[in-house]
Design a protein around this motif. Structure first.
Motif, PDB file in Angstrom:
ATOM      1  N   LYS A  94       3.946  -0.664   8.055  1.00 16.96           N
ATOM      2  CA  LYS A  94       2.339  -0.470   8.160  1.00 16.96           C
ATOM      3  C   LYS A  94       2.267  -0.017   9.786  1.00 16.96           C
ATOM      4  O   LYS A  94       2.887  -0.419  10.617  1.00 16.96           O
ATOM      5  N   VAL A 146       6.216  -5.330   6.558  1.00 18.20           N
ATOM      6  CA  VAL A 146       5.762  -6.520   5.575  1.00 18.20           C
ATOM      7  C   VAL A 146       6.337  -6.462   4.232  1.00 18.20           C
ATOM      8  O   VAL A 146       7.112  -5.572   4.025  1.00 18.20           O
ATOM      9  N   ALA A 186       5.571  -6.306   0.495  1.00 15.31           N
ATOM     10  CA  ALA A 186       4.676  -5.961  -0.283  1.00 15.31           C
ATOM     11  C   ALA A 186       4.696  -6.741  -1.515  1.00 15.31           C
ATOM     12  O   ALA A 186       5.528  -7.100  -1.981  1.00 15.31           O
ATOM     13  N   THR A 229      -4.225  -7.084   2.000  1.00 18.59           N
ATOM     14  CA  THR A 229      -4.237  -6.081   3.111  1.00 18.59           C
ATOM     15  C   THR A 229      -3.557  -4.619   2.406  1.00 18.59           C
ATOM     16  O   THR A 229      -2.570  -4.864   1.944  1.00 18.59           O
ATOM     17  N   PHE A 280      -2.763  -4.872   7.300  1.00 20.59           N
ATOM     18  CA  PHE A 280      -1.861  -5.934   7.194  1.00 20.59           C
ATOM     19  C   PHE A 280      -2.426  -6.921   7.751  1.00 20.59           C
ATOM     20  O   PHE A 280      -3.242  -7.125   8.488  1.00 20.59           O
ATOM     21  N   GLU A 332       0.311  -8.353   0.677  1.00 16.74           N
ATOM     22  CA  GLU A 332       0.341  -6.946   1.331  1.00 16.74           C
ATOM     23  C   GLU A 332       0.678  -6.039   0.128  1.00 16.74           C
ATOM     24  O   GLU A 332       1.067  -6.195  -0.962  1.00 16.74           O
TER      25      GLU A 332
END
Length: 358
Positions: A85, A95, A97, A175, A180, A185
């Motif tokens: 991100k 991150v 997900a 997010t 983020f 995520e």
């Protein structure tokens, strides 16, 4: 760096002495660091700052931002995910997900395609979030409420002191897009809504952009256009969209007085799926007429729903966070916060009937 002012989840606020290059440069500035990205600055550290927000005089983002602590760099990122991100910027974040293979929620989300009728309140500004939560919990105490944060405002969820303060009132934050820092995520609003429902086990979700928003003062040049797209996403996934128009009796700008032109565009031009369009039933007479007249052309496809809201003032006052929108608190702009709370109450009313939170 002179001192640490305060900290909240994901953020460290600092006083920084500036090496002035111009006569007009300030001697010290208030700065913000995200330790997960740049490390945790301590007094005496040299820090590299981005001063653009201060130079522009931004209200919401009026911080210098720490870009790096050159003499004490953070450890390398060790995240099992592969989602990037703030992509291809110097501070891009890696991150995990919620729905990718390494996620513990992969099994719950891999086949998830439907929200199962979950009500979702869609609002323009981040400042509506606590009011929506207050209204929802007044209607269904104990309901699990998830916040789905879009990337039209701040990208790091850590920037929001509101999120930190709401704490246990939320089941969690997802997010989406380029945003983020949430508890979960996701790559877009659709997968974010599914993560809220099936990952956080939410009874109700709230979709708004992060703190701040972008607007050029034109009909289409504003980040809140995404609110209309969120309504479409909720409907596409079998949820129940509840639109919270941005209403104000105090905004000095005519385009935001009564019903903001942002809401009229997002819900009137962008949202193709029908939604419940909620307004307080007890607006002052000088505001109620213009609000109803502005929203009437949007119905159909939407359904105008009037919900009593004045009695929600006590719930708003009991929130653990300060209410503020464009520098105005509840006393200065009651209609704005009561309208958001009314949307939360309406969205959660069905939950109360089903016994959620009892």
């Amino acid at each position: 760096m002179a001192a640490v002012r305060r900290e909240w989840r994901g953020s460290r606020e600092l006083d920084v002495t500036v090496e002035a290059r111009r006569r007009e440069d300030p001697a010290t500035v208030r700065a913000l660091a995200y330790p997960a990205l740049v490390g945790a600055p301590e007094p005496g550290d040299r820090v590299l700052l981005n001063l653009n927000a201060l130079a522009l005089g931004l209200g919401t983002g009026g911080y210098a931002l720490v870009v790096a602590v050159p003499d004490r760099l953070p450890d390398d990122v060790d995240v099992p995910g592969h989602v990037v991100k703030a992509r291809y910027t110097p501070l891009q974040a890696i991150v995990l997900a919620a729905d990718e293979e390494a996620s513990p929620l992969r099994g719950d989300l891999a086949g998830a395609t439907d929200l199962g009728g979950m009500p979702v309140v869609v609002a323009d500004l981040h400042s509506a979030l606590p009011a929506v939560v207050a209204g929802a919990l007044a209607a269904a105490p104990g309901a699990r409420i998830a916040y789905v944060m879009t990337d039209g405002g701040a990208l790091p969820a850590w920037f929001s002191r509101t999120l930190d303060g709401l704490g246990p009132l939320l089941a969690g934050t997802v997010t989406t897009g380029q945003a983020f820092g949430g508890d979960l995520e996701s790559t877009n609003v659709h997968s974010g809504l599914l993560a809220a429902r099936h990952g956080l086990r939410a009874d109700l979700a709230v979709v708004t952009q992060g703190p701040g928003n972008l607007g050029t003062g034109t009909s289409w040049g504003f980040s809140g256009v995404a609110a209309g797209e969120a309504v479409n996403a909720v409907a596409a996934l079998g949820g129940r969209p509840v639109a919270a128009p941005r209403i104000s009796g105090a905004d000095p700008r005519p385009r935001h007085r009564g019903v903001s032109h942002h809401s009229l565009t997002a819900f009137g031009r962008v949202a193709l799926a029908p939604a419940d369009l909620v307004v307080p039933a007890d607006l002052p007479a000088d505001l109620a007429g213009p609000v109803r007249a502005a929203l009437a052309p949007l119905c159909p496809p939407h359904t105008l729903v009037e919900v009593p809201a004045e009695d929600l003032a006590e719930a708003l006052a009991a929130l653990p966070v300060r209410l503020s929108t464009m520098g105005r608190g509840f006393a200065e702009d009651r209609a704005y916060f009561l309208a958001a709370a009314a949307a939360g109450r309406h969205a959660a009313s069905g939950l109360r009937q089903r016994g959620v939170g009892d």
